[in-house]
Design an enzyme around this catalytic site. Structure first.
Site, PDB file in Angstrom:
ATOM      1  N   LYS A  73     -22.114 -13.528   5.793  1.00 16.15           N
ATOM      2  CA  LYS A  73     -22.524 -13.856   7.734  1.00 16.15           C
ATOM      3  C   LYS A  73     -23.450 -15.685   6.724  1.00 16.15           C
ATOM      4  CE  LYS A  73     -22.882 -11.504  10.891  1.00 16.15           C
ATOM      5  NZ  LYS A  73     -23.376 -11.284  12.297  1.00 16.15           N
ATOM      6  N   ARG A 132     -29.904 -10.660  12.546  1.00  7.22           N
ATOM      7  CA  ARG A 132     -29.238  -9.636  12.310  1.00  7.22           C
ATOM      8  C   ARG A 132     -28.886  -9.515  10.813  1.00  7.22           C
ATOM      9  NH1 ARG A 132     -24.228 -12.182  16.127  1.00  7.22           N
ATOM     10  NH2 ARG A 132     -25.774 -14.235  17.148  1.00  7.22           N
ATOM     11  N   ARG A 167     -15.207 -15.293   8.816  1.00  8.25           N
ATOM     12  CA  ARG A 167     -15.829 -14.332   7.726  1.00  8.25           C
ATOM     13  C   ARG A 167     -13.952 -13.865   8.510  1.00  8.25           C
ATOM     14  NH1 ARG A 167     -17.888  -9.112  11.285  1.00  8.25           N
ATOM     15  NH2 ARG A 167     -16.551  -9.319  11.850  1.00  8.25           N
ATOM     16  N   HIS A 200       5.451  21.399  -4.627  1.00 14.43           N
ATOM     17  CA  HIS A 200       6.815  20.872  -4.385  1.00 14.43           C
ATOM     18  C   HIS A 200       7.471  19.782  -3.518  1.00 14.43           C
ATOM     19  CE1 HIS A 200      11.221  22.345  -3.412  1.00 14.43           C
ATOM     20  NE2 HIS A 200      11.255  21.806  -4.462  1.00 14.43           N
ATOM     21  N   SER A 254       6.531  10.184 -22.675  1.00 14.00           N
ATOM     22  CA  SER A 254       6.379   9.443 -20.905  1.00 14.00           C
ATOM     23  C   SER A 254       5.524  10.960 -20.585  1.00 14.00           C
ATOM     24  CB  SER A 254       7.739  10.083 -20.148  1.00 14.00           C
ATOM     25  OG  SER A 254       7.314  10.041 -18.581  1.00 14.00           O
ATOM     26  N   CYS A 267       5.532   9.221 -15.677  1.00 15.70           N
ATOM     27  CA  CYS A 267       6.045  10.128 -14.815  1.00 15.70           C
ATOM     28  C   CYS A 267       5.508  10.867 -13.928  1.00 15.70           C
ATOM     29  CB  CYS A 267       7.894  10.851 -15.139  1.00 15.70           C
ATOM     30  SG  CYS A 267       7.556  12.220 -16.340  1.00 15.70           S
ATOM     31  N   TYR A 305       5.941   1.109 -19.285  1.00 12.69           N
ATOM     32  CA  TYR A 305       6.187   1.201 -17.581  1.00 12.69           C
ATOM     33  C   TYR A 305       5.509   2.443 -16.571  1.00 12.69           C
ATOM     34  CZ  TYR A 305       9.081   4.966 -19.063  1.00 12.69           C
ATOM     35  OH  TYR A 305       9.470   6.532 -19.401  1.00 12.69           O
TER      36      TYR A 305
HETATM   37  C1  PEP Z   1       4.075  15.985 -14.779  1.00 11.90           C
HETATM   38  O1  PEP Z   1       3.936  16.777 -15.124  1.00 11.90           O
HETATM   39  O2  PEP Z   1       3.746  15.349 -14.493  1.00 11.90           O
HETATM   40  C2  PEP Z   1       5.549  15.857 -14.438  1.00 11.90           C
HETATM   41  C3  PEP Z   1       6.426  14.595 -14.126  1.00 11.90           C
HETATM   42  O3  PEP Z   1       6.676  17.017 -14.551  1.00 11.90           O
HETATM   43  P1  PEP Z   1       6.013  18.248 -13.286  1.00 11.90           P
HETATM   44  O4  PEP Z   1       5.762  17.351 -11.615  1.00 11.90           O
HETATM   45  O5  PEP Z   1       8.288  18.280 -12.452  1.00 11.90           O
HETATM   46  O6  PEP Z   1       6.209  19.048 -13.741  1.00 11.90           O
END
Ligand code: PEP
Ligand code: MG
Length: 885
Positions: free
Chosen positions: A28, A97, A341, A457, A773, A840, A860
């Protein structure tokens, strides 16, 4: 503490601050200074720096110079305004303020009309010739001072005000005349005396000092602390204090006050948007005491002031190059700006404004990419609860997959599918889901589980489907016998409506209105700009052609993880899968696998086709085999009914055999058990079938002219020998299939790095692996020693008590798990400098984890389809942040 300068003046040509000084002057204060620098009318004043706040809060007293500098600033203010603090003829009145580095709306305190007392109020009345105005200001000041500085309940003043209005038979505050307000002021002073045991301080300098103390102290009030915690604002920033000469919106019918946005904060439309009240002070607008008018009508009420306001808001937008949220006051026709702001906005507005401003030439594409947060993109892709809706949260679990959903409660996947076929919307409520529930999950609007964490899951699959999911909602107890669940003493029966919000983890009773955001062309535009900037690839985790297509439409550049186990659960496959598992010798097992081969091959053809030459990483079977078998209890039930109905001996025998097998496969810790490459080593024929299916699929498509380089990934490797041995077998199969089919092409064999030992020995593993990965789900599980499925029981407590900053299954723990990833990358590249490395685990779509991945050199990230846009934006922002630092 440069030059020991603690107080900065603003409001005329001697303005000392500017907007780049936000750390010192707060948002401010810095922007008031900047407006003054731009020649915009701002009531003059001064800012006491955030450094003073920290010194004061630490020591409880001010450095000597601070008091002198404040006194000098007051003198200067008197000079500039031509008024005098505490004067009985022409009193200077001020506002005090807070103003932190980032705005914390309503979190800290404000005092207006300071400097009034029993004498100056008479001066104000004489000077303005407006008795009512003077006493209205006085009673407002007494309320605020009593509430903010003296810590007296606001309600005490409010009820005296209401009583007064009632006695006089009026409804609005504005209907109270001068003498009523004067009486009120007396009553308010009496309240102060009663509540504090001392008289209201009449001396203006004392009032000022007390108000400054109160604002600094408000930095540590409970609501400010909570706000900081929720918004990651460090306590060590402190707040500045802005002391500013008052201007009055309550001086009659040519005065008023308002708040406005330079563009519509809900839609982003380019239209001036706001509201104002005539004859009122700022807090009346904010407190909602009277209903404000839309800003457009100001044009008719006070055309000149409106024209000036219009010119100023254009000037501010041009200068700050962003949508502004402004506060203004008109005092007898003269316009003053009290604040500007950066305006808060919805996700949709953020996107529209960013793209529009590039098109208008106000900002460049790079800036636009920083103006929308990845979290906002997430919100844009999923339905949300209507912000106007009123509801009560019945229970809270983990925000496992974003978006909101409404439906009737069902408890089994089959029921979900049946109801969906009858066009009913359902929420699937399960203790936990298993791969068998896939069909029901797909049919449901959303999923609620009692157990399981952010990588359970249910969470992983729901995110893949782009479906809302609340996981690990431990206060829910399911009673399958009565087809109901309960939360404390509330019972919800099958068929009752519930709403879940997977972005917050809330479970709500009944149907809440949802808002479905429209994904506009602006999103594509912004993401295409992000793609021009980002250096890291973005792939997707997908195991069906449908999900792969969704991900491609969202801009995925390949598949980084195809979990082949998800393909084993199709209705048409499960009998063969079970046959394969129950087989007592290799021959029978191979025969069962032969049945699966053509189906797997079709699966891979489907994925390769959608990806049309983009890389596809296929991970060989990972989970423990017992997941594919029926549960012991189900089999026991079946056995009981077969025996009761005198079923055939052979069928009874068969069920008993399955039960024996199921029992023999039970593991105490399945997550650390017979899964991943351990399966491939003990049952090599499973991986052989999968590799044959991959290579045959690729051969077939190659023959049709498609260019494919399959990437075969081995899960859960901890020792290079596991990979070496598995790879040897696989290469043999691959080569023999290619020879059979008379087809030759490159393929890669790589591995998941998802166990600490693998990360620590990545140099050795890279001797065999052609790519890595990082499976950060398992890596988090095994680094912390937290079970992926059971951590939901204690992680919320950990986070609530700040033992961990966030759920490490959702946000990568950079210090621990991240360090292993870093080590893995360095060691891997020390052996194979050009090794391709990705991630991943679920973190591949979480913005801070994506940015971390870029900074440590990943090639990636791979994430569920609906998170691909988020990862694209986060990856671009990572580049910009690195360049800017
Ligand atoms: C992991 O373990 O990060 C992975 C991608 O495999 P999953 O979740 O299938 O065990
Ligand atoms: Mg894993």
């Amino acid at each position: 503490m440069a030059d020991n300068k603690f107080v900065y003046f603003f409001g005329n040509e001697e303005t000392e601050g500017k907007n780049s000084m936000k750390d010192l002057l707060g948002g401010k204060g810095a922007n008031l200074a900047e407006m003054a620098n731009l020649g915009i009318p701002v009531p003059p004043g001064f800012t006491i720096t955030t450094e003073v706040c920290l010194l004061y809060l630490e020591k409880g007293v001010y450095p000597e110079e601070v008091i002198d500098q404040i006194n000098n600033a007051v003198i200067k203010l008197e000079k500039v305004t031509g008024k005098k603090f505490g004067d009985t003829e022409n009193p200077l009145l001020i506002s005090v303020r807070s103003g932190a580095r980032v705005s914390m709306p309503g979190m800290m305190d404000t005092v207006l009309n300071l400097g009034l007392n029993d004498d100056t109020v008479i001066g104000l009345s004489k000077k303005t010739g407006n008795d009512r105005f003077a006493y209205d200001s006085y009673r407002r000041f007494l309320t605020m001072f009593g509430d903010v500085v003296l810590d007296i309940e606001h309600e005490k003043f409010e009820s005296a005000l209401s009583a007064k209005k009632k006695t006089l038979g009026v409804i609005q505050d504005t209907e109270l005349d001068a003498s009523a307000l004067k009486e009120l002021a007396e009553q308010f002073k009496e309240i102060i005396r009663k509540e504090t045991g001392t008289d209201f301080p009449q001396e203006p300098r004392k009032q000022l000092q007390m108000a400054i103390d109160a604002v600094f102290n408000s930095w540590n009030n409970q609501r400010a602390i909570t706000y900081r915690r929720l918004n990651n604002i460090p306590g060590k920033w402190g707040t500045a204090v802005n002391v500013q000469s008052m201007v009055y919106g309550n001086m009659g019918e040519t005065s008023g006050t308002g708040v406005a946005f330079t563009r519509d904060p809900a839609t982003g439309d380019k239209r001036f948007f706001g509201e104002y009240l005539m004859n009122a002070q700022g807090e009346d607008v904010v407190a909602g005491i009277r209903t404000p008018e839309p800003i457009s009508t100001l044009k008719d009420n006070l055309p000149e002031a409106y024209a000036r306001l219009e010119a100023i808001y254009h000037k501010l937008e041009d200068h700050f190059r962003d949508m502004q949220d402004i506060e203004f006051t008109i005092e007898e026709g003269k316009l003053f700006m009290l604040q500007t702001r950066t305006g808060k906005r919805t996700a949709a507005a953020a996107l529209k404004i960013a793209v529009d401003m590039v098109n208008e030439g106000l900002i460049d594409k790079r800036t636009a990419v920083t103006r929308v947060s990845p979290e906002q993109i997430d919100r844009l892709l999923h339905p949300t609860l209507d912000s106007q809706a009123e509801f009560e949260v019945l229970a809270t679990g983990l925000p496992a997959s974003p978006g909101a959903a409404v439906g009737k409660v069902v408890f089994t996947a089959e029921h979900a599918e049946e109801m969906a076929k009858a066009n009913e919307k359902v929420i699937l409520v399960r203790t936990e889901t298993s791969p068998e529930d896939i069909g029901g999950m797909d049919a449901a609007q959303g999923i609620l589980t009692v157990r399981g964490g952010m990588t359970s899951h249910a969470a992983v699959v729901a995110r893949g489907m782009g479906k809302p999911c609340v996981a690990g909602c431990g206060s829910v107890t399911i009673d399958m016998a009565s087809c109901a669940f309960s939360v404390s003493d509330v019972t919800i029966n099958e068929g009752d409506y519930v709403t879940i919000d997977g972005s917050t983890g809330s479970l709500i009773l009944g149907e809440v209105e949802l808002v479905t955001p429209g994904v506009s062309g602006e999103l594509d535009t912004l993401l295409s700009w992000a793609d021009e900037i980002r250096e890291m690839g973005v792939r997707t985790n997908a195991d069906t052609p449908h999900d792969a297509q969704v991900a491609r439409d969202f801009g995925a550049e390949g598949i980084g993880l195809c979990r082949t186990e998800h393909m084993f659960f199709g209705e048409d496959r499960i009998p063969a899968v079970r046959e394969m598992i129950l087989a007592e010798d290799t021959e029978v097992r191979k025969a069962a696998l032969d049945k699966l081969l053509p189906m797997q091959k079709e699966d891979f053809i489907g994925l390769f086709k959608v990806m049309d030459g983009l890389p596809v990483t296929i991970r060989l079977l990972d989970p423990p085999l017992h997941e594919f078998l029926p549960k012991h209890e189900e089999l026991a039930d079946k056995l009981r009914s077969l025996e009761a109905e005198k079923g055939s001996d052979s069928e009874i025998e068969r069920i008993k055999k399955i039960m024996e097998r199921v029992d023999s496969m039970v593991e105490v810790n399945p997550m650390l058990g017979h899964r991943g490459c351990r399966l491939g080593i003990t049952y090599p024929e499973i991986y052989e079938m999968q590799v044959r299916a991959i290579i045959e699929a690729a051969c077939e498509l190659k023959a049709g002219g498609m260019d494919i380089v399959p990437e075969i990934m081995i899960p859960l490797v901890s020792h290079v020998n596991e990979l070496r041995s598995t790879k040897e077998d696989l290469v043999e199969v691959a080569e023999s299939v290619m020879a059979e089919k008379n087809c030759k092409f490159d393929y890669l064999v790589g591995t998941m790095i998802e166990l600490p030992r693998a990360a620590l020995t990545a140099d050795k593993i890279a001797e065999e692996a052609e790519f890595f990965s990082f499976g950060t789900n398992d890596l988090t599980q095994t680094t912390f020693g937290f079970s992926r499925d059971d951590a939901g029981k204690f992680l919320p407590v950990y986070i609530e008590n700040s033992i961990l900053p966030s759920d490490p299954f959702a946000v990568l723990d950079q210090e621990g798990v991240g360090e292993l990833v870093k080590i893995g990358i360095e060691k891997g590249r020390s052996t194979r400098p050009d090794i391709k490395i990705g991630i991943c685990g679920e973190h591949g779509g979480e913005p801070s984890s994506v940015k971390f991945g870029y900074n440590i050199g990943l090639n990636y990230v791979s994430c569920s389809p609906f998170r691909v846009p988020i990862a694209r934006l986060a990856a671009a922002q990572a580049v910009i942040e690195k360049q800017d630092n």
